[in-house]
Write a protein that holds these residues in place. Structure first.
Motif, PDB file in Angstrom:
ATOM      1  N   VAL A  72       0.889  -1.229  -0.041  1.00  0.00           N
ATOM      2  CA  VAL A  72      -0.006   0.103   0.156  1.00  0.00           C
ATOM      3  C   VAL A  72       0.834   1.175  -0.159  1.00  0.00           C
ATOM      4  O   VAL A  72       1.953   1.245   0.735  1.00  0.00           O
ATOM      5  N   ASN A  73       0.511   2.228  -0.698  1.00  0.00           N
ATOM      6  CA  ASN A  73       1.360   3.300  -0.761  1.00  0.00           C
ATOM      7  C   ASN A  73       0.564   4.343  -0.540  1.00  0.00           C
ATOM      8  O   ASN A  73      -0.758   4.577  -0.102  1.00  0.00           O
ATOM      9  N   ASP A  74       1.080   5.868  -0.448  1.00  0.00           N
ATOM     10  CA  ASP A  74       0.056   6.934  -0.086  1.00  0.00           C
ATOM     11  C   ASP A  74      -0.056   7.884  -1.343  1.00  0.00           C
ATOM     12  O   ASP A  74      -0.721   8.834  -1.208  1.00  0.00           O
ATOM     13  N   GLU A  75       0.118   7.400  -2.546  1.00  0.00           N
ATOM     14  CA  GLU A  75      -0.241   7.913  -3.657  1.00  0.00           C
ATOM     15  C   GLU A  75      -1.615   7.704  -4.431  1.00  0.00           C
ATOM     16  O   GLU A  75      -2.276   8.307  -5.046  1.00  0.00           O
ATOM     17  N   ASP A  76      -1.831   6.304  -4.480  1.00  0.00           N
ATOM     18  CA  ASP A  76      -2.881   5.746  -4.971  1.00  0.00           C
ATOM     19  C   ASP A  76      -4.322   5.881  -4.480  1.00  0.00           C
ATOM     20  O   ASP A  76      -5.443   5.502  -5.336  1.00  0.00           O
ATOM     21  N   PRO A  77      -4.588   6.119  -3.089  1.00  0.00           N
ATOM     22  CA  PRO A  77      -5.945   5.994  -2.749  1.00  0.00           C
ATOM     23  C   PRO A  77      -6.807   7.088  -3.577  1.00  0.00           C
ATOM     24  O   PRO A  77      -6.385   7.974  -3.733  1.00  0.00           O
ATOM     25  N   GLU A  78      -8.168   6.623  -3.801  1.00  0.00           N
ATOM     26  CA  GLU A  78      -9.110   7.418  -4.586  1.00  0.00           C
ATOM     27  C   GLU A  78     -10.074   8.209  -3.577  1.00  0.00           C
ATOM     28  O   GLU A  78     -10.792   8.946  -4.189  1.00  0.00           O
ATOM     29  N   SER A  79     -10.084   8.104  -2.253  1.00  0.00           N
ATOM     30  CA  SER A  79     -10.708   8.857  -1.308  1.00  0.00           C
ATOM     31  C   SER A  79      -9.888   8.822  -0.124  1.00  0.00           C
ATOM     32  O   SER A  79      -8.882   8.138   0.094  1.00  0.00           O
ATOM     33  N   ARG A  80     -10.760   9.328   1.036  1.00  0.00           N
ATOM     34  CA  ARG A  80     -10.008   9.651   2.517  1.00  0.00           C
ATOM     35  C   ARG A  80      -9.915   8.070   2.989  1.00  0.00           C
ATOM     36  O   ARG A  80      -9.228   8.238   4.147  1.00  0.00           O
ATOM     37  N   ARG A  81     -10.439   7.075   2.653  1.00  0.00           N
ATOM     38  CA  ARG A  81     -10.641   5.914   3.682  1.00  0.00           C
ATOM     39  C   ARG A  81     -10.789   4.727   2.581  1.00  0.00           C
ATOM     40  O   ARG A  81     -11.320   4.893   1.541  1.00  0.00           O
ATOM     41  N   ILE A  82     -10.603   3.491   3.177  1.00  0.00           N
ATOM     42  CA  ILE A  82     -11.119   2.278   2.459  1.00  0.00           C
ATOM     43  C   ILE A  82     -12.722   1.968   2.744  1.00  0.00           C
ATOM     44  O   ILE A  82     -13.211   2.390   3.774  1.00  0.00           O
ATOM     45  N   TRP A  83     -13.675   1.841   1.888  1.00  0.00           N
ATOM     46  CA  TRP A  83     -14.853   2.016   1.819  1.00  0.00           C
ATOM     47  C   TRP A  83     -15.550   0.510   1.726  1.00  0.00           C
ATOM     48  O   TRP A  83     -16.793   0.395   2.161  1.00  0.00           O
ATOM     49  N   VAL A  84     -14.565  -0.453   1.263  1.00  0.00           N
ATOM     50  CA  VAL A  84     -15.178  -1.972   1.312  1.00  0.00           C
ATOM     51  C   VAL A  84     -15.963  -2.390   2.569  1.00  0.00           C
ATOM     52  O   VAL A  84     -15.236  -2.015   3.645  1.00  0.00           O
ATOM     53  N   ALA A  85     -16.742  -3.042   2.760  1.00  0.00           N
ATOM     54  CA  ALA A  85     -17.275  -3.424   4.032  1.00  0.00           C
ATOM     55  C   ALA A  85     -16.360  -4.686   4.459  1.00  0.00           C
ATOM     56  O   ALA A  85     -16.415  -5.135   5.633  1.00  0.00           O
ATOM     57  N   GLY A  86     -15.997  -5.404   3.413  1.00  0.00           N
ATOM     58  CA  GLY A  86     -15.088  -6.554   3.782  1.00  0.00           C
ATOM     59  C   GLY A  86     -14.211  -6.909   2.549  1.00  0.00           C
ATOM     60  O   GLY A  86     -14.623  -6.721   1.431  1.00  0.00           O
ATOM     61  N   TYR A  87     -13.170  -7.827   2.761  1.00  0.00           N
ATOM     62  CA  TYR A  87     -12.462  -8.309   1.676  1.00  0.00           C
ATOM     63  C   TYR A  87     -12.274  -9.608   1.674  1.00  0.00           C
ATOM     64  O   TYR A  87     -11.513 -10.220   2.642  1.00  0.00           O
ATOM     65  N   VAL A  88     -12.078 -10.232   0.302  1.00  0.00           N
ATOM     66  CA  VAL A  88     -11.910 -11.619   0.308  1.00  0.00           C
ATOM     67  C   VAL A  88     -10.796 -12.069  -0.499  1.00  0.00           C
ATOM     68  O   VAL A  88     -11.013 -11.550  -2.037  1.00  0.00           O
ATOM     69  N   VAL A  89      -9.812 -12.644  -0.156  1.00  0.00           N
ATOM     70  CA  VAL A  89      -8.687 -13.066  -1.154  1.00  0.00           C
ATOM     71  C   VAL A  89      -8.160 -14.410  -0.881  1.00  0.00           C
ATOM     72  O   VAL A  89      -8.313 -14.988   0.105  1.00  0.00           O
ATOM     73  N   ARG A  90      -7.819 -15.229  -2.023  1.00  0.00           N
ATOM     74  CA  ARG A  90      -7.291 -16.475  -1.764  1.00  0.00           C
ATOM     75  C   ARG A  90      -5.941 -16.372  -1.032  1.00  0.00           C
ATOM     76  O   ARG A  90      -5.743 -17.513  -0.327  1.00  0.00           O
ATOM     77  N   ASP A  91      -5.046 -15.841  -2.028  1.00  0.00           N
ATOM     78  CA  ASP A  91      -3.508 -16.196  -1.387  1.00  0.00           C
ATOM     79  C   ASP A  91      -2.897 -14.748  -1.233  1.00  0.00           C
ATOM     80  O   ASP A  91      -2.266 -14.169  -2.131  1.00  0.00           O
ATOM     81  N   PRO A  92      -2.883 -14.311  -0.125  1.00  0.00           N
ATOM     82  CA  PRO A  92      -2.369 -12.925  -0.041  1.00  0.00           C
ATOM     83  C   PRO A  92      -0.586 -12.820   0.043  1.00  0.00           C
ATOM     84  O   PRO A  92      -0.298 -14.092   0.532  1.00  0.00           O
ATOM     85  N   ALA A  93      -0.168 -11.899  -0.508  1.00  0.00           N
ATOM     86  CA  ALA A  93       1.158 -11.622  -0.592  1.00  0.00           C
ATOM     87  C   ALA A  93       1.716 -11.929   0.918  1.00  0.00           C
ATOM     88  O   ALA A  93       1.259 -11.053   1.746  1.00  0.00           O
ATOM     89  N   ARG A  94       2.831 -12.564   1.283  1.00  0.00           N
ATOM     90  CA  ARG A  94       3.449 -12.722   2.660  1.00  0.00           C
ATOM     91  C   ARG A  94       4.440 -11.332   2.581  1.00  0.00           C
ATOM     92  O   ARG A  94       4.672 -10.794   3.881  1.00  0.00           O
ATOM     93  N   VAL A  95       5.032 -10.885   1.526  1.00  0.00           N
ATOM     94  CA  VAL A  95       5.692  -9.888   1.809  1.00  0.00           C
ATOM     95  C   VAL A  95       5.698  -8.708   0.560  1.00  0.00           C
ATOM     96  O   VAL A  95       5.801  -9.123  -0.615  1.00  0.00           O
ATOM     97  N   PRO A  96       5.120  -7.555   0.717  1.00  0.00           N
ATOM     98  CA  PRO A  96       4.897  -6.650  -0.446  1.00  0.00           C
ATOM     99  C   PRO A  96       6.511  -6.513  -0.990  1.00  0.00           C
ATOM    100  O   PRO A  96       7.382  -6.162  -0.221  1.00  0.00           O
TER     101      PRO A  96
END
Length: 386
Positions: A72-96
């Motif tokens: 996550v960076n500080d340049e790409d957000p499209e608004s002031r906060r995250i809006w999704v109510a929840g997030y579902v992923v299969r295989d999250p990255a261990r190290v960005p």
């Protein structure tokens, strides 16, 4: 939604309102959350998706199996906060791994209290939603998940008590409370009043790049407040919820006055309703950055970014009479023939159902901002001649 400190090893369960259940591990915040389960087909741009206000009260399922690679960076957000109510992923990255990364996606979700789940078969979940349609869902982890399968019926009952998206009036919940101005970049050419129904930050920036000073107004702005900006044009933004709940007073006033108007996504649906067309809920909607749309005037096919669960019910192959003159469908989705754009033939107004600001997504539709500025220029010249 209730949350507690993140614990990546905590068990989690995703419960659909039809009783289908998926078990995995907590991702982001630990706790419980409810919303409408939808899936996004984008392989990149997860940060823009998370911060898109159009996803308010939706639990987003990522069809791409590996998410979080670039952190996550500080340049790409499209608004002031995250809006999704929840997030579902299969295989999250261990190290960005990215030169702009400041923190992991897992940490960002946790910091903002977004409950998620990982380690489930997102392909099976996506196929289920395609077959059964978008539906209410709950994610439970940590203290919110006290027992095992014996507790499942109670969790299903709780999901079924959550509010549905049909009939939801959400624009005012995500819009700015105070108006603000995005100045033109370079020489100012036009002034646009933009109704914030859930606007993304890149949209006024795209207009500013074209010499437009953008006055972003709350969703509840009145006709008088819109015209107090002395606008050359009016913009209707994207946003969440059911378009049938929206007040069309401002849009009808703009059409009556003949002020150039451009709407995207939710704004397209509101223009359609102002013209007298109905709207309806799609079975599972269009979400992602790879949706093919055809511009019917040129025959050109664009790869576009989408995020909508409702659509305009307008005839594809005929010109329609409306209270504001003739109107036609300008764009259509090549996957399912859903209306993707409207154009008035006797008034300076048009709209598209998708996101031309390309954040994230392809730049195929950038010409629409040029079309809007050209429309304002034409109307301005006609006014000077008159």
């Amino acid at each position: 939604m209730t949350t507690s400190t993140r614990a990546a090893t905590a068990p989690a369960v995703l419960v659909l309102e039809d009783g289908r259940i998926f078990r995995g591990r907590a991702y982001g915040a630990v706790g419980e959350t409810f919303g409408e389960a939808v899936f996004s087909t984008g392989m990149t741009g997860y940060q823009e998706t998370l911060t898109d206000p159009s996803y308010h009260r939706q639990v987003v399922v990522m069809t791409a199996p590996h998410v979080g690679n670039t952190g996550v960076n500080d340049e790409d957000p499209e608004s002031r906060r995250i809006w999704v109510a929840g997030y579902v992923v299969r295989d999250p990255a261990r190290v960005p791994s990215n030169w702009r990364s400041r923190r992991s996606l897992d940490d960002e979700l946790s910091a903002q209290g977004v409950v998620g789940i990982s380690g489930i078969d997102t392909r099976a979940l996506t196929r289920h939603l395609r077959e059964r349609g978008a539906m209410r869902v709950g994610i439970f982890s940590g203290p919110a998940l006290q027992t095992g399968p014996a507790d499942d019926p109670a969790l299903v009952d709780r999901v079924r008590q959550a509010p549905q998206m049909t009939g939801a009036d959400l624009s005012a919940e995500v819009a700015t409370a105070e108006s603000y101005v995005v100045p033109a970049i370079g020489t100012k050419r036009f002034t646009v009043a933009a109704l914030d129904l859930g606007i993304k930050g890149m949209t006024p920036h795209r207009l500013a790049e074209r010499g437009v000073e953008v006055h972003v107004l709350p969703a509840t702005a009145t006709v008088e407040e819109v015209y107090a900006t002395n606008p050359d044009g009016v913009f209707l933004s994207n946003g969440p919820g059911d378009p049938a709940t929206a007040d069309l007073t401002v849009i009808k006033a703009v059409l009556e006055r003949g002020t150039p108007l451009f709407g995207i996504c939710f704004g397209n649906q509101l223009l359609g309703r102002a013209l007298g067309f109905g709207t309806y809920k799609l079975k599972y909607g269009h979400r992602g950055i790879n949706q093919p749309v055809q511009d019917r005037a040129t025959g050109k096919v664009e790869v576009t970014a989408h995020n909508h669960g409702f659509a305009v019910d307008a005839p594809l192959d005929q010109v329609s009479d409306t209270p504001y003159g003739r109107a036609e469908v300008s764009h259509v989705c090549l996957n399912d023939n859903v209306v993707e754009g409207l154009r008035l033939l006797d008034k300076p107004a048009f709209s598209v159902q998708y996101h031309p600001e390309a954040a994230a997504g392809p730049h195929d539709a950038a010409y629409l901002f040029d079309r809007f500025t050209a429309l304002m220029s034409t109307v301005s010249m006609e006014g000077q001649r008159a």
